[in-house]
Scaffold this motif. Structure first.
Motif, PDB file in Angstrom:
ATOM      1  N   UNK A  75       0.834  -1.212   0.000  1.00  0.00           N
ATOM      2  CA  UNK A  75       0.000   0.000   0.000  1.00  0.00           C
ATOM      3  C   UNK A  75       0.864   1.255   0.000  1.00  0.00           C
ATOM      4  N   UNK A  76       1.928   1.245   0.821  1.00  0.00           N
ATOM      5  CA  UNK A  76       2.836   2.398   0.866  1.00  0.00           C
ATOM      6  C   UNK A  76       3.503   2.616  -0.492  1.00  0.00           C
ATOM      7  N   UNK A  77       3.938   1.523  -1.117  1.00  0.00           N
ATOM      8  CA  UNK A  77       4.674   1.641  -2.374  1.00  0.00           C
ATOM      9  C   UNK A  77       3.772   2.034  -3.540  1.00  0.00           C
TER      10      UNK A  77
ATOM     11  N   UNK B 232      -8.252   1.085  -3.628  1.00  0.00           N
ATOM     12  CA  UNK B 232      -8.514   2.430  -4.134  1.00  0.00           C
ATOM     13  C   UNK B 232      -7.335   3.352  -3.829  1.00  0.00           C
ATOM     14  N   UNK B 233      -7.159   4.420  -4.628  1.00  0.00           N
ATOM     15  CA  UNK B 233      -6.058   5.359  -4.364  1.00  0.00           C
ATOM     16  C   UNK B 233      -6.206   6.003  -2.986  1.00  0.00           C
TER      17      UNK B 233
ATOM     18  N   UNK C  72      -2.079   3.776   5.275  1.00  0.00           N
ATOM     19  CA  UNK C  72      -2.017   2.741   4.252  1.00  0.00           C
ATOM     20  C   UNK C  72      -3.411   2.304   3.804  1.00  0.00           C
ATOM     21  N   UNK C  73      -4.444   3.062   4.210  1.00  0.00           N
ATOM     22  CA  UNK C  73      -5.814   2.804   3.769  1.00  0.00           C
ATOM     23  C   UNK C  73      -6.435   4.102   3.283  1.00  0.00           C
ATOM     24  N   UNK C  74      -7.542   3.961   2.554  1.00  0.00           N
ATOM     25  CA  UNK C  74      -8.169   5.148   1.966  1.00  0.00           C
ATOM     26  C   UNK C  74      -9.111   5.856   2.918  1.00  0.00           C
TER      27      UNK C  74
ATOM     28  N   UNK D  19      -9.168   1.418   7.720  1.00  0.00           N
ATOM     29  CA  UNK D  19      -8.072   1.202   8.674  1.00  0.00           C
ATOM     30  C   UNK D  19      -8.538   0.282   9.791  1.00  0.00           C
ATOM     31  N   UNK D  20      -9.762   0.515  10.269  1.00  0.00           N
ATOM     32  CA  UNK D  20     -10.346  -0.309  11.332  1.00  0.00           C
ATOM     33  C   UNK D  20     -10.559  -1.739  10.828  1.00  0.00           C
ATOM     34  N   UNK D  21     -11.067  -1.858   9.566  1.00  0.00           N
ATOM     35  CA  UNK D  21     -11.292  -3.180   8.985  1.00  0.00           C
ATOM     36  C   UNK D  21      -9.984  -3.947   8.827  1.00  0.00           C
ATOM     37  N   UNK D  22      -8.932  -3.254   8.391  1.00  0.00           N
ATOM     38  CA  UNK D  22      -7.634  -3.902   8.207  1.00  0.00           C
ATOM     39  C   UNK D  22      -7.125  -4.472   9.528  1.00  0.00           C
ATOM     40  N   UNK D  23      -7.263  -3.689  10.595  1.00  0.00           N
ATOM     41  CA  UNK D  23      -6.788  -4.134  11.903  1.00  0.00           C
ATOM     42  C   UNK D  23      -7.553  -5.365  12.386  1.00  0.00           C
TER      43      UNK D  23
END
Length: 224
Positions: free
Chosen positions: A25-27, A36-37, A48-50, A55-59
């Motif tokens: 995501x960073x790259x 998504x961008x 690293x999230x849109x 961000x909450x879902x990723x965690x």
């Protein structure tokens, strides 16, 4: 490979996947959840999230904390595969020969007070190898509360000190009272109505832990 090693292997696998998704995501500048961008503003803060929701879902999807839902489920599956163990009783109830500190609520157990002592035994305790035959004192009501919530939540391994603190915080939020008041009420046996609410308490523990992580991430972004 024993259960502890298998769980640790799974935990490390989840961590590696999470690290790889973040790196990608960073790259690429695209969200680690949906692709998504990521806006320039969020990228400048190291996100690293849109969105905060992703961000909450990723965690949640890549939760490799010791008490995550993924690891909890795998522990329960492995426990069912284990052969029956000889019944041994790590709990004893006795009068305190001196003042102790309850390992659950951290409030004092007075000299002469009846209390419960848990002893780490081989084959029964996850932390035996690190703390062989260590004994932990509990108020009787604290022990009853911990055991009841532990079982109704489906936990398979004992909780460490940080997770016990998390449990008390979760109960505090559910009851709408302070942490210190929560400890007193558990010690006095006033929260028995929560004994079968382990799933609700475990869910709240996960939410608090995830929110703590998000707030830490935000504070680190501000410091950049």
């Amino acid at each position: 490979m024993n259960m502890k090693q298998e769980i640790e292997k799974l935990r490390e696998s989840i961590k590696q996947k999470a690290d790889m998704r973040r790196k990608k995501a960073y790259e690429s500048g695209t969200c680690a959840v949906c692709g998504s961008p990521i806006s320039d503003e969020r990228r400048s803060r190291g996100s690293y999230t849109c969105s905060p929701d992703h961000a909450f879902q990723f965690l949640g999807d890549y939760d490799y904390s010791k008490n995550s839902n993924i690891l909890r489920q795998r522990r329960m599956e492995l426990m069912k595969e284990l052969p029956p163990k000889k019944k041994r009783e790590p709990w004893t109830r006795q009068k305190a020969s001196r003042e102790y500190t309850c390992d659950f609520c951290t409030l004092p157990i007075k000299k002469g007070e009846l209390y419960e002592k848990y002893t780490r035994l081989p084959g029964l305790d996850e932390f035996f190898e690190d703390y062989p035959y260590e004994s932990l004192p509990y108020h009787i009501s604290c022990s009853e509360f911990y055991s009841a919530v532990f079982q109704s939540a489906g936990f398979a391994d004992g909780l460490d000190d940080d997770e016990i603190i998390l449990m008390v915080r979760a109960v505090s939020q559910i009851e709408g009272i302070s942490v210190s008041e929560t400890k007193k009420r558990i010690m006095n046996g006033e929260l028995r109505h929560l004994h079968d609410k382990g799933i609700d308490i475990a869910t709240m523990m996960d939410e608090i832990e995830a929110q703590d992580t998000i707030e830490l991430e935000k504070s680190l972004e501000i410091m950049k």
